[in-house]
Design a protein around this motif. Structure first.
Motif, PDB file in Angstrom:
ATOM      1  N   VAL A 178      39.699 -28.440 -21.576  1.00 37.68           N
ATOM      2  CA  VAL A 178      38.850 -28.917 -22.668  1.00 37.68           C
ATOM      3  C   VAL A 178      39.591 -29.051 -23.993  1.00 37.68           C
ATOM      4  O   VAL A 178      38.969 -29.296 -25.022  1.00 37.68           O
ATOM      5  N   ASP A 179      40.908 -28.891 -23.979  1.00 33.68           N
ATOM      6  CA  ASP A 179      41.633 -28.865 -25.241  1.00 33.68           C
ATOM      7  C   ASP A 179      42.063 -30.238 -25.747  1.00 33.68           C
ATOM      8  O   ASP A 179      42.775 -30.345 -26.733  1.00 33.68           O
ATOM      9  N   SER A 180      41.593 -31.293 -25.103  1.00 30.27           N
ATOM     10  CA  SER A 180      41.939 -32.634 -25.585  1.00 30.27           C
ATOM     11  C   SER A 180      40.935 -33.099 -26.640  1.00 30.27           C
ATOM     12  O   SER A 180      39.793 -32.643 -26.682  1.00 30.27           O
ATOM     13  N   GLY A 181      41.382 -34.001 -27.467  1.00 27.63           N
ATOM     14  CA  GLY A 181      40.490 -34.576 -28.467  1.00 27.63           C
ATOM     15  C   GLY A 181      39.336 -35.333 -27.849  1.00 27.63           C
ATOM     16  O   GLY A 181      38.264 -35.428 -28.435  1.00 27.63           O
ATOM     17  N   SER A 182      39.541 -35.852 -26.645  1.00 27.48           N
ATOM     18  CA  SER A 182      38.461 -36.611 -26.002  1.00 27.48           C
ATOM     19  C   SER A 182      37.284 -35.704 -25.643  1.00 27.48           C
ATOM     20  O   SER A 182      36.135 -36.126 -25.704  1.00 27.48           O
ATOM     21  N   PHE A 183      37.544 -34.443 -25.300  1.00 30.70           N
ATOM     22  CA  PHE A 183      36.440 -33.530 -25.009  1.00 30.70           C
ATOM     23  C   PHE A 183      35.660 -33.221 -26.280  1.00 30.70           C
ATOM     24  O   PHE A 183      34.428 -33.191 -26.271  1.00 30.70           O
ATOM     25  N   LEU A 184      36.369 -33.010 -27.388  1.00 27.93           N
ATOM     26  CA  LEU A 184      35.683 -32.768 -28.659  1.00 27.93           C
ATOM     27  C   LEU A 184      34.812 -33.959 -29.035  1.00 27.93           C
ATOM     28  O   LEU A 184      33.672 -33.792 -29.477  1.00 27.93           O
ATOM     29  N   ALA A 185      35.340 -35.157 -28.863  1.00 29.90           N
ATOM     30  CA  ALA A 185      34.571 -36.368 -29.167  1.00 29.90           C
ATOM     31  C   ALA A 185      33.355 -36.478 -28.251  1.00 29.90           C
ATOM     32  O   ALA A 185      32.276 -36.882 -28.688  1.00 29.90           O
ATOM     33  N   TRP A 186      33.531 -36.127 -26.985  1.00 24.54           N
ATOM     34  CA  TRP A 186      32.420 -36.171 -26.030  1.00 24.54           C
ATOM     35  C   TRP A 186      31.312 -35.197 -26.450  1.00 24.54           C
ATOM     36  O   TRP A 186      30.134 -35.553 -26.451  1.00 24.54           O
TER      37      TRP A 186
ATOM     38  N   ASN B   7      19.191 -26.858 -25.518  1.00 25.87           N
ATOM     39  CA  ASN B   7      19.285 -26.442 -24.109  1.00 25.87           C
ATOM     40  C   ASN B   7      19.858 -27.556 -23.233  1.00 25.87           C
ATOM     41  O   ASN B   7      20.586 -27.279 -22.274  1.00 25.87           O
ATOM     42  N   LYS B   8      19.551 -28.798 -23.575  1.00 26.25           N
ATOM     43  CA  LYS B   8      20.156 -29.924 -22.845  1.00 26.25           C
ATOM     44  C   LYS B   8      21.665 -29.955 -23.078  1.00 26.25           C
ATOM     45  O   LYS B   8      22.443 -30.196 -22.155  1.00 26.25           O
ATOM     46  N   LEU B   9      22.083 -29.714 -24.334  1.00 25.25           N
ATOM     47  CA  LEU B   9      23.516 -29.674 -24.633  1.00 25.25           C
ATOM     48  C   LEU B   9      24.177 -28.539 -23.859  1.00 25.25           C
ATOM     49  O   LEU B   9      25.264 -28.717 -23.309  1.00 25.25           O
ATOM     50  N   ARG B  10      23.524 -27.411 -23.784  1.00 23.54           N
ATOM     51  CA  ARG B  10      24.053 -26.265 -23.024  1.00 23.54           C
ATOM     52  C   ARG B  10      24.315 -26.665 -21.572  1.00 23.54           C
ATOM     53  O   ARG B  10      25.364 -26.363 -21.008  1.00 23.54           O
ATOM     54  N   THR B  11      23.369 -27.381 -20.971  1.00 32.44           N
ATOM     55  CA  THR B  11      23.524 -27.846 -19.587  1.00 32.44           C
ATOM     56  C   THR B  11      24.689 -28.821 -19.477  1.00 32.44           C
ATOM     57  O   THR B  11      25.494 -28.739 -18.543  1.00 32.44           O
ATOM     58  N   LEU B  12      24.787 -29.750 -20.427  1.00 30.41           N
ATOM     59  CA  LEU B  12      25.874 -30.727 -20.418  1.00 30.41           C
ATOM     60  C   LEU B  12      27.235 -30.047 -20.561  1.00 30.41           C
ATOM     61  O   LEU B  12      28.211 -30.448 -19.916  1.00 30.41           O
ATOM     62  N   LEU B  13      27.309 -29.018 -21.395  1.00 29.08           N
ATOM     63  CA  LEU B  13      28.576 -28.309 -21.585  1.00 29.08           C
ATOM     64  C   LEU B  13      29.004 -27.588 -20.311  1.00 29.08           C
ATOM     65  O   LEU B  13      30.194 -27.492 -20.022  1.00 29.08           O
ATOM     66  N   LYS B  14      28.054 -27.091 -19.546  1.00 27.93           N
ATOM     67  CA  LYS B  14      28.385 -26.440 -18.269  1.00 27.93           C
ATOM     68  C   LYS B  14      28.986 -27.441 -17.289  1.00 27.93           C
ATOM     69  O   LYS B  14      29.860 -27.114 -16.506  1.00 27.93           O
ATOM     70  N   GLN B  15      28.484 -28.684 -17.340  1.00 25.93           N
ATOM     71  CA  GLN B  15      28.963 -29.734 -16.431  1.00 25.93           C
ATOM     72  C   GLN B  15      30.266 -30.340 -16.931  1.00 25.93           C
ATOM     73  O   GLN B  15      31.145 -30.679 -16.141  1.00 25.93           O
ATOM     74  N   GLY B  16      30.387 -30.513 -18.224  1.00 29.23           N
ATOM     75  CA  GLY B  16      31.568 -31.108 -18.829  1.00 29.23           C
ATOM     76  C   GLY B  16      31.576 -32.619 -18.736  1.00 29.23           C
ATOM     77  O   GLY B  16      30.726 -33.235 -18.098  1.00 29.23           O
ATOM     78  N   SER B  17      32.546 -33.205 -19.386  1.00 28.49           N
ATOM     79  CA  SER B  17      32.715 -34.658 -19.355  1.00 28.49           C
ATOM     80  C   SER B  17      33.427 -35.052 -18.058  1.00 28.49           C
ATOM     81  O   SER B  17      33.909 -34.202 -17.312  1.00 28.49           O
ATOM     82  N   ALA B  18      33.537 -36.346 -17.835  1.00 23.07           N
ATOM     83  CA  ALA B  18      34.193 -36.847 -16.620  1.00 23.07           C
ATOM     84  C   ALA B  18      35.669 -36.439 -16.560  1.00 23.07           C
ATOM     85  O   ALA B  18      36.219 -36.282 -15.472  1.00 23.07           O
ATOM     86  N   LEU B  19      36.301 -36.243 -17.704  1.00 21.24           N
ATOM     87  CA  LEU B  19      37.732 -35.924 -17.740  1.00 21.24           C
ATOM     88  C   LEU B  19      38.030 -34.436 -17.905  1.00 21.24           C
ATOM     89  O   LEU B  19      39.184 -34.043 -17.888  1.00 21.24           O
ATOM     90  N   SER B  20      37.001 -33.623 -18.067  1.00 21.28           N
ATOM     91  CA  SER B  20      37.232 -32.193 -18.281  1.00 21.28           C
ATOM     92  C   SER B  20      37.032 -31.419 -16.979  1.00 21.28           C
ATOM     93  O   SER B  20      36.476 -31.932 -16.014  1.00 21.28           O
ATOM     94  N   GLY B  21      37.499 -30.216 -16.986  1.00 23.57           N
ATOM     95  CA  GLY B  21      37.286 -29.303 -15.869  1.00 23.57           C
ATOM     96  C   GLY B  21      36.817 -27.978 -16.441  1.00 23.57           C
ATOM     97  O   GLY B  21      37.611 -27.211 -16.962  1.00 23.57           O
ATOM     98  N   ILE B  22      35.524 -27.726 -16.400  1.00 28.62           N
ATOM     99  CA  ILE B  22      34.961 -26.522 -17.002  1.00 28.62           C
ATOM    100  C   ILE B  22      35.157 -25.334 -16.063  1.00 28.62           C
ATOM    101  O   ILE B  22      34.724 -25.366 -14.914  1.00 28.62           O
ATOM    102  N   LEU B  23      35.800 -24.293 -16.567  1.00 28.14           N
ATOM    103  CA  LEU B  23      35.964 -23.059 -15.802  1.00 28.14           C
ATOM    104  C   LEU B  23      34.882 -22.053 -16.153  1.00 28.14           C
ATOM    105  O   LEU B  23      34.387 -21.336 -15.291  1.00 28.14           O
TER     106      LEU B  23
END
Length: 89
Positions: A12-20, A54-70
């Motif tokens: 998640v340390d890329s700028g694209s994740f922050l933008a997402w 709460n929707k954002l919380r759910t989205l953060l658990k899933q992550g963006s298409a380019l991220s890998g949430i641990l």
């Protein structure tokens, strides 16, 4: 102000994740901020409608298409400052 505080770990340390995160929060009409920590984790503070947060919380658990949430830790906190927009720091 009641706020959702999250710390996201993974690829998640890329700028694209922050933008997402910024785009997701803005689409949900949330205010607050997102920033990269020195550890490579990403910290999020979101304020606004509880349903939207709460929707954002759910989205953060899933992550963006380019991220890998641990891991994603989230807590409701009482934050002294309120924001009028969502920003990337």
């Amino acid at each position: 102000m009641k706020s959702l505080h999250c710390v996201v770990t993974g690829n998640v340390d890329s700028g694209s994740f922050l933008a997402w995160v910024h785009d997701q929060a803005a689409a949900l009409s949330l205010t607050g901020w997102v920033r990269k920590l020195e550890t490579g984790k990403v910290e999020v503070l979101a304020q606004g409608d509880e349903e939207g947060a709460n929707k954002l919380r759910t989205l953060l658990k899933q992550g963006s298409a380019l991220s890998g949430i641990l891991e994603m830790k989230a807590d409701w906190i009482d934050y002294e400052k309120s924001y009028d927009r969502f920003e990337m720091r």
